[in-house]
Structures are given as structure tokens and as C-alpha cells.
Design a protein around this motif. Structure first.
Motif, short mmCIF file in Angstrom:
data_model
loop_
_atom_site.label_atom_id
_atom_site.label_comp_id
_atom_site.label_asym_id
_atom_site.label_seq_id
_atom_site.Cartn_x
_atom_site.Cartn_y
_atom_site.Cartn_z
N GLY A 57 -84.69 -0.26 0.63
CA GLY A 57 -85.81 -1.01 1.24
C GLY A 57 -87.13 -0.65 0.59
O GLY A 57 -88.14 -1.30 0.81
N GLY A 58 -87.13 0.41 -0.24
CA GLY A 58 -88.32 0.78 -1.00
C GLY A 58 -88.21 0.25 -2.42
O GLY A 58 -87.33 -0.56 -2.74
N SER A 59 -89.08 0.74 -3.31
CA SER A 59 -89.11 0.21 -4.67
C SER A 59 -87.94 0.71 -5.52
O SER A 59 -87.56 0.08 -6.51
N THR B 202 -91.71 3.85 11.01
CA THR B 202 -91.13 2.54 11.36
C THR B 202 -92.25 1.52 11.56
O THR B 202 -92.43 1.00 12.68
N THR C 156 -84.08 -4.23 -1.20
CA THR C 156 -83.03 -4.80 -0.37
C THR C 156 -82.16 -5.78 -1.17
O THR C 156 -82.68 -6.63 -1.88
N HIS D 16 -79.90 0.93 4.72
CA HIS D 16 -81.16 0.73 5.45
C HIS D 16 -81.15 1.53 6.75
O HIS D 16 -82.07 1.40 7.56
N PHE E 147 -94.06 -3.95 9.58
CA PHE E 147 -93.75 -4.64 8.32
C PHE E 147 -94.02 -3.73 7.13
O PHE E 147 -94.74 -2.74 7.26
N GLN E 148 -93.50 -4.14 5.97
CA GLN E 148 -93.91 -3.52 4.71
C GLN E 148 -95.27 -4.13 4.33
O GLN E 148 -95.58 -5.25 4.72
N VAL E 149 -96.03 -3.46 3.55
CA VAL E 149 -97.30 -3.90 2.95
C VAL E 149 -98.43 -3.98 3.96
O VAL E 149 -99.38 -3.22 3.88
N SER F 220 -97.64 8.02 6.27
CA SER F 220 -96.20 8.24 6.25
C SER F 220 -95.88 9.66 5.80
O SER F 220 -96.10 10.01 4.64
#
Ligand code: COA
Length: 334
Positions: A204-206, A91, A210, A220, A94-96, A118
């Protein structure tokens, strides 16, 4: 080239810190939210309550910074001497942009680099493997491993099969070269991606970015096929621990402490039983925190630190989404 034993560095845990948010979600609170009962939750999982981070605009980095501040203060460590911070989490804030960068700045570790790792509920174990390798290679001297998760950000509080299980928290350890020959001894880690859809967050991933559809479908939020995950968790934690014991010439009786990922008390008890580990050596805090994902094992270290003695033999084992799993053998260094 093989290093002689004399020149081999061993990495050790030299301090532990932890943090649990103040807000408590009890089983009786959950009885008012979904069709469940305290009796069902306690007998099926061993969980009585869990902690939730309910401070506005605070995420996983907040939990981890608190745990590391505790660690730095207990070990009297100057943050400027830290070489690296490895964050195990599912968790991130943020992403990236890695949450470890936020943590590094907030704790004032301005000479450190860091990254997020992860590996679901095995994240802390894999991060410990990475950090101890850094230190035993001689490349870095002080590495922090922090396992932290704000599971409440992923949980669907209308789904009784998952919302009873998870909580928020963080635990951190300092890894340094061993001064007395005790420390991280061995590990056995494995991954298997054929069962990804049995436990995780779909969107929420590639693969499923979203969209209005993913939000409407609750893709999600965390889902799992509990009974299938349960069976695989017991068998893989048993297999990994069996391998570690065998190749280190240990048997269950020689182990002082058994620290298993806290997902379900019945999973922990079944695994310990199959290995033959006496229940008094099985460390538990699932009753108070639930499953805090990457934080369960460092929080066990945090809660039971006072019972450990120099040379105590311990097994750490975890199983999580992915699937990911493993077992590590440590001798306590302080
Ligand atoms: N309260 C009351 N009843 C519930 C319930 C709840 N919170 N959640 C599920 N049930 C019901 C089910 O609907 C089912 O009802 P049915 O028999 O009428 O169909 C019944 O209880 C049994 O469900 P089941 O899923 O078979 O229970 P279980 O004993 O396997 O326990 C888990 C469910 C999720 C607690 C357990 O499977 C588990 O812990 N799985 C692994 C968790 C894990 O390790 N996760 C992460 C790895 S990191």
C-alpha cells in the motif's frame, strides 16, 4: 543565544479528551472467530476486551473529532483560537490528503493548520514532542495533539496472533504555555529502521503499491513477529526511561505515575519492574481497550486525569513499529 530561565517558556498539557466507540469485542467473541481462549489472551496480554468502530463510512477522523470535541468542551476552548492540530496515527482516512485537515474543518478550527505524524505506536510521544516545542518556542499558543487509530481497519481477524491485540479509539490533549512552571520537562526519542519487517503493513506504500497480488497475499493487513518485538520493546522503553531519570536527577521512587504504551501488560510490568517503579504507579487500561496504537497514552491521561495533582511527576514511554521509541518526563500542570 541562551535564554535565561526567566525567559524560557514551558509548554504544558492543559486539558484532556477522549473517545471510545460503543461496540465491544470480548475475548469470548474472539474464541468464536479464531483458535484462542480467554485464559490465553488474559495471561499472555492482559486484554479482556477492546472497542471497535463499526459505523458505516466512518474512519479515524471520526474518532479524533469526537475526542477533540470532548477536549474543547471540557476546557471551554473556542476552536477558532486553536493554532495547530497534530494527528498521530497509522490509520489515516486516506493516503495523500492528511486526516488532520478533515479534523480541523469538522471541529471548526478555521484558524489552524495541521498535519499527520506517522511513528507507529510512538506517534503520540513524537507529536507531543513537536507540539511542546512549537509552544515553548513562543511561535504558537494553543496546539492540539490527537492520537487516534482505527486498528480494526488493518487487522486480519483470521490471524490469532494479532487480532486479539488491537482496538480502536482516540485521545486528545491541549498544549499551552505553562502558567505555573509545570509542564513538559524532557524527552529521549530514538528510531531504528533495520527491523522494519518485524512489525507493520507490507503493501500500500511506494515499495509495494496495491495490486491483485498484494491483496491476495494479505499484505495490507498488520503482521508482527511478536516475541522479537516484545523483547526489544522492554529493553528500549527501559533504556529510554533510565536515561530520562538519570539526566533529570530522578529515581524510580520520585515518579508518581508511569504511563507506558499499552501493547501487552507483561511488557509494561517487565519494564516497570526493571526500572523499579512500584506497581501502584503503573497506569493501565489495556484490559478494556487493547492496543489502540497512537491512542493508548492519551487514553491513559483521559482515564486517570482525576488522580493527577499539580506537580505530579510522570513518565510517558512508548515503543512501536519502525522501530520507534522514547520516553518523556512531565510535571502535571493542573
Ligand atoms: N491464542 C492461543 N494461542 C496463541 C495465540 C492465541 N491468540 N497466539 C499465539 N498463540 C500460540 C503460538 O502459536 C505459540 O504456539 P506454539 O508454542 O505451539 O508455537 C504459543 O501460543 C506461544 O506464542 P508466542 O508468540 O511465543 O507467545 P507470546 O507469549 O510471545 O505472546 C504476543 C504473543 C503477540 C502476545 C507477544 O509476543 C507480544 O505482545 N508481543 C509484542 C506486542 C507488541 O508490543 N506489539 C506492538 C508494539 S507496539
Amino acid at each position: 543565544m541562551q535564554l535565561s530561565d526567566k525567559h524560557k517558556l514551558k509548554a504544558a498539557i492543559t486539558g484532556v479528551g477522549g473517545y471510545l466507540p460503543d461496540d465491544i469485542l470480548t475475548n469470548s467473541d474472539l474464541e468464536k472467530m479464531v483458535d484462542t481462549s480467554d485464559e490465553w489472551i488474559v495471561t499472555r496480554t492482559g486484554i479482556r476486551e477492546r472497542r471497535l468502530l463499526k459505523i458505516a463510512n466512518k474512519g479515524t477522523s471520526y474518532l479524533c473529532v469526537k475526542a477533540i470535541e470532548d477536549l474543547l468542551s471540557k476546557t471551554d476552548t473556542d476552536p477558532l483560537t486553536i493554532d495547530a492540530v497534530i494527528l498521530a496515527t497509522v490509520t489515516p482516512d486516506f493516503q495523500v490528503s492528511p486526516t488532520s485537515s478533515v479534523i480541523i474543518s469538522e471541529i471548526g478550527a478555521h484558524n489552524a493548520f495541521g498535519f499527520d505524524l506517522s511513528a507507529a505506536c510512538s506517534g503520540f510521544l513524537y507529536a507531543l514532542s513537536t507540539a511542546t516545542s512549537y509552544v515553548s518556542s513562543g511561535r504558537y499558543q494553543k496546539v492540539i495533539v490527537v492520537g487516534g487509530d482505527m486498528m480494526s481497519s488493518l487487522v486480519d481477524y483470521t490471524d490469532r496472533t494479532t487480532c486479539i491485540l488491537f482496538g480502536d479509539g482516540a485521545g486528545a490533549v491541549l498544549i499551552e504555555p505553562s502558567q505555573n512552571g509545570f509542564g513538559f520537562e524532557d524527552e529521549y526519542c530514538r528510531s531504528d529502521g533495520y527491523n522494519q519487517m518485524l512489525l507493520g503493513v507490507k503493501a500500500g506504500g511506494s515499495l509495494y503499491p496495491t495490486s491483485i497480488e498484494t491483496v491476495k497475499n494479505k499484505w495490507h493487513k498488520l503482521y508482527q513477529d511478536g516475541p522479537t518485538v516484545y523483547k526489544r520493546a522492554v529493553s528500549e522503553m527501559y533504556n529510554a526511561t533510565f536515561e530520562i531519570l538519570k539526566r533529570n536527577g530522578l529515581d524510580a521512587d520520585t515518579i508518581d505515575f508511569f504511563l507506558a504504551h499499552q501493547a501487552n501488560k507483561r511488557i509494561i510490568d517487565s519494564t516497570a519492574n526493571r526500572i523499579g517503579i512500584d506497581s501502584v504507579k503503573v497506569l493501565l487500561n489495556i484490559d478494556r481497550y487493547g492496543n489502540t496504537t497512537c491512542a493508548t497514552i492519551p487514553l491513559l491521561l483521559y482515564d486517570y486525569e482525576n488522580q493527577f495533582k499539580i506537580g505530579s511527576k510522570m513518565i510517558i514511554t512508548a515503543f512501536g513499529g519502525g522501530f520507534t521509541w522514547g520516553s518523556a518526563y512531565l510535571t502535571w500542570a493542573y
